[in-house]
Design a protein around this motif. Sequence first.
Motif, PDB file in Angstrom:
ATOM      1  N   ASP A  68     -12.684 -15.270  24.519  1.00 47.62           N
ATOM      2  CA  ASP A  68     -11.537 -15.989  25.091  1.00 47.62           C
ATOM      3  C   ASP A  68     -11.745 -16.298  26.567  1.00 47.62           C
ATOM      4  N   ALA A  69     -12.546 -15.494  27.257  1.00 43.70           N
ATOM      5  CA  ALA A  69     -12.768 -15.731  28.686  1.00 43.70           C
ATOM      6  C   ALA A  69     -13.512 -17.042  28.936  1.00 43.70           C
ATOM      7  N   ARG A  70     -14.236 -17.553  27.937  1.00 45.92           N
ATOM      8  CA  ARG A  70     -14.982 -18.800  28.104  1.00 45.92           C
ATOM      9  C   ARG A  70     -14.106 -20.029  27.878  1.00 45.92           C
ATOM     10  N   LYS A  71     -12.940 -19.849  27.286  1.00 42.05           N
ATOM     11  CA  LYS A  71     -12.114 -20.992  26.918  1.00 42.05           C
ATOM     12  C   LYS A  71     -11.384 -21.524  28.156  1.00 42.05           C
TER      13      LYS A  71
ATOM     14  N   ASP B  23     -12.008 -24.778  22.708  1.00 35.11           N
ATOM     15  CA  ASP B  23     -11.020 -24.258  23.644  1.00 35.11           C
ATOM     16  C   ASP B  23      -9.633 -24.171  23.028  1.00 35.11           C
ATOM     17  N   ARG B  24      -9.366 -24.980  22.034  1.00 32.62           N
ATOM     18  CA  ARG B  24      -8.069 -24.955  21.355  1.00 32.62           C
ATOM     19  C   ARG B  24      -8.246 -25.448  19.936  1.00 32.62           C
ATOM     20  N   ARG B  25      -7.606 -24.797  18.973  1.00 32.29           N
ATOM     21  CA  ARG B  25      -7.671 -25.231  17.579  1.00 32.29           C
ATOM     22  C   ARG B  25      -6.344 -25.864  17.196  1.00 32.29           C
ATOM     23  N   ALA B  26      -6.421 -27.027  16.554  1.00 34.64           N
ATOM     24  CA  ALA B  26      -5.234 -27.722  16.056  1.00 34.64           C
ATOM     25  C   ALA B  26      -5.238 -27.643  14.532  1.00 34.64           C
ATOM     26  N   PRO B  27      -4.084 -27.395  13.913  1.00 34.61           N
ATOM     27  CA  PRO B  27      -4.079 -27.282  12.445  1.00 34.61           C
ATOM     28  C   PRO B  27      -4.392 -28.590  11.735  1.00 34.61           C
ATOM     29  N   THR B  28      -4.064 -29.731  12.368  1.00 38.61           N
ATOM     30  CA  THR B  28      -4.321 -31.042  11.769  1.00 38.61           C
ATOM     31  C   THR B  28      -4.748 -32.009  12.879  1.00 38.61           C
ATOM     32  N   PRO B  29      -5.378 -33.134  12.546  1.00 36.17           N
ATOM     33  CA  PRO B  29      -5.697 -34.130  13.583  1.00 36.17           C
ATOM     34  C   PRO B  29      -4.465 -34.663  14.302  1.00 36.17           C
ATOM     35  N   THR B  30      -3.354 -34.817  13.587  1.00 37.66           N
ATOM     36  CA  THR B  30      -2.132 -35.273  14.249  1.00 37.66           C
ATOM     37  C   THR B  30      -1.653 -34.253  15.273  1.00 37.66           C
ATOM     38  N   ALA B  31      -1.745 -32.970  14.916  1.00 39.34           N
ATOM     39  CA  ALA B  31      -1.358 -31.924  15.867  1.00 39.34           C
ATOM     40  C   ALA B  31      -2.282 -31.909  17.085  1.00 39.34           C
ATOM     41  N   ALA B  32      -3.545 -32.281  16.899  1.00 40.85           N
ATOM     42  CA  ALA B  32      -4.462 -32.351  18.044  1.00 40.85           C
ATOM     43  C   ALA B  32      -4.003 -33.405  19.043  1.00 40.85           C
TER      44      ALA B  32
ATOM     45  N   ASP C  24      -7.745 -24.437   6.435  1.00 43.40           N
ATOM     46  CA  ASP C  24      -9.197 -24.557   6.577  1.00 43.40           C
ATOM     47  C   ASP C  24      -9.636 -23.975   7.920  1.00 43.40           C
ATOM     48  N   THR C  25     -10.700 -23.173   7.882  1.00 42.14           N
ATOM     49  CA  THR C  25     -11.231 -22.569   9.108  1.00 42.14           C
ATOM     50  C   THR C  25     -12.740 -22.750   9.115  1.00 42.14           C
ATOM     51  N   THR C  26     -13.255 -23.295  10.212  1.00 46.76           N
ATOM     52  CA  THR C  26     -14.686 -23.466  10.398  1.00 46.76           C
ATOM     53  C   THR C  26     -15.108 -22.782  11.687  1.00 46.76           C
ATOM     54  N   LEU C  27     -16.403 -22.620  11.879  1.00 43.03           N
ATOM     55  CA  LEU C  27     -16.895 -21.899  13.050  1.00 43.03           C
ATOM     56  C   LEU C  27     -16.647 -22.664  14.345  1.00 43.03           C
ATOM     57  N   ILE C  28     -16.536 -23.985  14.277  1.00 42.77           N
ATOM     58  CA  ILE C  28     -16.253 -24.734  15.502  1.00 42.77           C
ATOM     59  C   ILE C  28     -14.866 -24.407  16.038  1.00 42.77           C
TER      60      ILE C  28
ATOM     61  N   ASP D  41     -18.791 -28.785  28.812  1.00 41.33           N
ATOM     62  CA  ASP D  41     -18.061 -28.646  30.077  1.00 41.33           C
ATOM     63  C   ASP D  41     -16.682 -29.290  30.000  1.00 41.33           C
ATOM     64  N   ILE D  42     -16.481 -30.200  29.069  1.00 45.49           N
ATOM     65  CA  ILE D  42     -15.194 -30.859  28.880  1.00 45.49           C
ATOM     66  C   ILE D  42     -14.372 -30.035  27.890  1.00 45.49           C
ATOM     67  N   PRO D  43     -13.091 -29.752  28.179  1.00 42.34           N
ATOM     68  CA  PRO D  43     -12.257 -29.016  27.209  1.00 42.34           C
ATOM     69  C   PRO D  43     -12.253 -29.705  25.861  1.00 42.34           C
ATOM     70  N   LEU D  44     -12.317 -28.897  24.793  1.00 39.23           N
ATOM     71  CA  LEU D  44     -12.510 -29.429  23.441  1.00 39.23           C
ATOM     72  C   LEU D  44     -11.440 -28.875  22.511  1.00 39.23           C
ATOM     73  N   ILE D  45     -10.857 -29.763  21.692  1.00 38.91           N
ATOM     74  CA  ILE D  45      -9.892 -29.383  20.656  1.00 38.91           C
ATOM     75  C   ILE D  45     -10.560 -29.592  19.301  1.00 38.91           C
ATOM     76  N   SER D  46     -10.511 -28.565  18.471  1.00 39.71           N
ATOM     77  CA  SER D  46     -11.055 -28.655  17.116  1.00 39.71           C
ATOM     78  C   SER D  46      -9.913 -28.934  16.152  1.00 39.71           C
ATOM     79  N   ALA D  47     -10.033 -30.020  15.386  1.00 35.64           N
ATOM     80  CA  ALA D  47      -9.009 -30.394  14.403  1.00 35.64           C
ATOM     81  C   ALA D  47      -9.700 -30.731  13.094  1.00 35.64           C
ATOM     82  N   VAL D  48     -10.370 -29.756  12.504  1.00 31.97           N
ATOM     83  CA  VAL D  48     -11.163 -29.941  11.288  1.00 31.97           C
ATOM     84  C   VAL D  48     -10.383 -29.373  10.107  1.00 31.97           C
ATOM     85  N   GLY D  49     -10.094 -30.234   9.120  1.00 33.58           N
ATOM     86  CA  GLY D  49      -9.400 -29.789   7.931  1.00 33.58           C
ATOM     87  C   GLY D  49      -7.904 -29.678   8.162  1.00 33.58           C
ATOM     88  N   HIS D  50      -7.269 -28.927   7.243  1.00 37.45           N
ATOM     89  CA  HIS D  50      -5.839 -28.677   7.344  1.00 37.45           C
ATOM     90  C   HIS D  50      -5.601 -27.256   7.843  1.00 37.45           C
TER      91      HIS D  50
END
Length: 524
Positions: free
Chosen positions: A134-137, A260-269, A251-255, A239-248
Amino acid sequence: MDLLEDSAGDNAHEFTVSELSGAVKRNIEDQFGRVRVRGEIGRVSRPSSGHLYFDLKDDRSVLAAVTWKGQASRLAQRPEEGMEVVATGRMTTFPGQSKYQLIVDQIEPAGMGALMAMLEKRRKALAAEGLFDDARKRPLPFLPRVIGVVTSPSGAVIRDILHRLRDRFPTHVLIWPVAVQGEACAPQVAAAIRGFNDLPRGGTVPRPDLIIVARGGGSIEDLWGFNEEEVVRAAAASDIPLISAVGHETDTTLIDFASDRRAPTPTAAAELAVPVRSDLAARLAEAGARMSRASGLRIERPRQRLRDLARAMGRPAALTEGARQRLDLWGTRLEPALRGLVRARRQQLASRPMPAASLRQFTSAKRQSLEYNVRQLRNSGQRQVERRKDRLLQLRERLESSLRRVTAMTRRAIGTQSERLAELTLRLDQSAHRAINQRRDALLRLDRMRRTLGYEQTLRRGFAVVHGAGGVVTSAAAAGKLAHFEIEFADGRIQAGPDDSRSEPGRKAKGGKTDDGPSQGSLF
């Protein structure tokens, strides 16, 4: 097979090496045309040719397998050492090394348990390196000017993201098209993340302030590209903050762990990326009102404090009223006292005879002493009054100087805040004007298109519309059945009919003859 029916003795048929190898190849391919083999993958080799070589093994045997370059790029699951899979293909031989092998064109995980075990093993290995700490996020930017989206350009995901961004806060979006499943998914997604980070600041292509990696839902095999190590490392190194919005949501993936932040859906991202513009406008208006009230209080409070201090100090005249009153009191009492003293002295002198010369001398001395005392008393009162006046003047000067300093500081603070408020108000007005102009231009374009596509323009080019009792008449047969109908031109309508006998220039009469005008003929 005849070639394999050998007889003992010297008369046995002699095969060449190629004949025997060919016979074995045909026999194996006939018996095992297409098979499914379950086993564990071992010794994976990917040479520069693009072909894929690996082994399928169990606890007792090993089977060589190969996937050609064209088929390797279409595999849904990339083979990795240690995976338990079901490989589908055809058996053949390789005469150059006297070995048989399986030509694989499809690979499936042998079971969800084995696939999840491999995923958990990879997750623990990457977590041990600190990629998921979490310190890297990094925190997401409050209002990104440019958003980079890594996704498929033809799916519903990018349309959902753009629609939600347009509703909440329109901003500049850069799309990096990638494959979101299959063999090409992982290298393309990793290259897109690194490509956005490599963009220079201030270049021709703006560098994003935020990256969204998005894909719709799917099976674990469809999402496997986002579990690849190169994708996870690229997300962690961004170096740029990144939001992961893969699946619903489920769904959980390693990315998701490396972003830096996980979104449950692309719309939520998209909702996490930008705030709501109307809420910001309301907050800005509220902040402006609060700043105006605070500025007024900064002026009113020192003013009220100054009035309170002035009331506490009192009027300068009030400070001298007591001393003046005491002076008047002692002045009125002084004269009777002097007279009494004179009478007492006279009585004292009368009781004790004194020579006239001595008496005159004594009286003169006493009078001089008394006048001196009166002068001293008056001078002392005047000096005390002057000192009080000087003290009051000094206090007044200090008070006026403090008031001028406080007023100057307050004016500077109000000027600074007023300039800031004016700048924010100007920016908000400009933004509103731009939005209104854009919508006005869009409305004008639609109106021009409406007028261009409308049938009125067609009428001006020389065409006409025939109206009957039931609506528009589109055929001569339908017009012939009507007693009367209307013909609409660009400048108006006229009544007409197949049996119309009115004598008009160019109109046909009942007898088939025309009037003085030229013959027009039938409309149909």
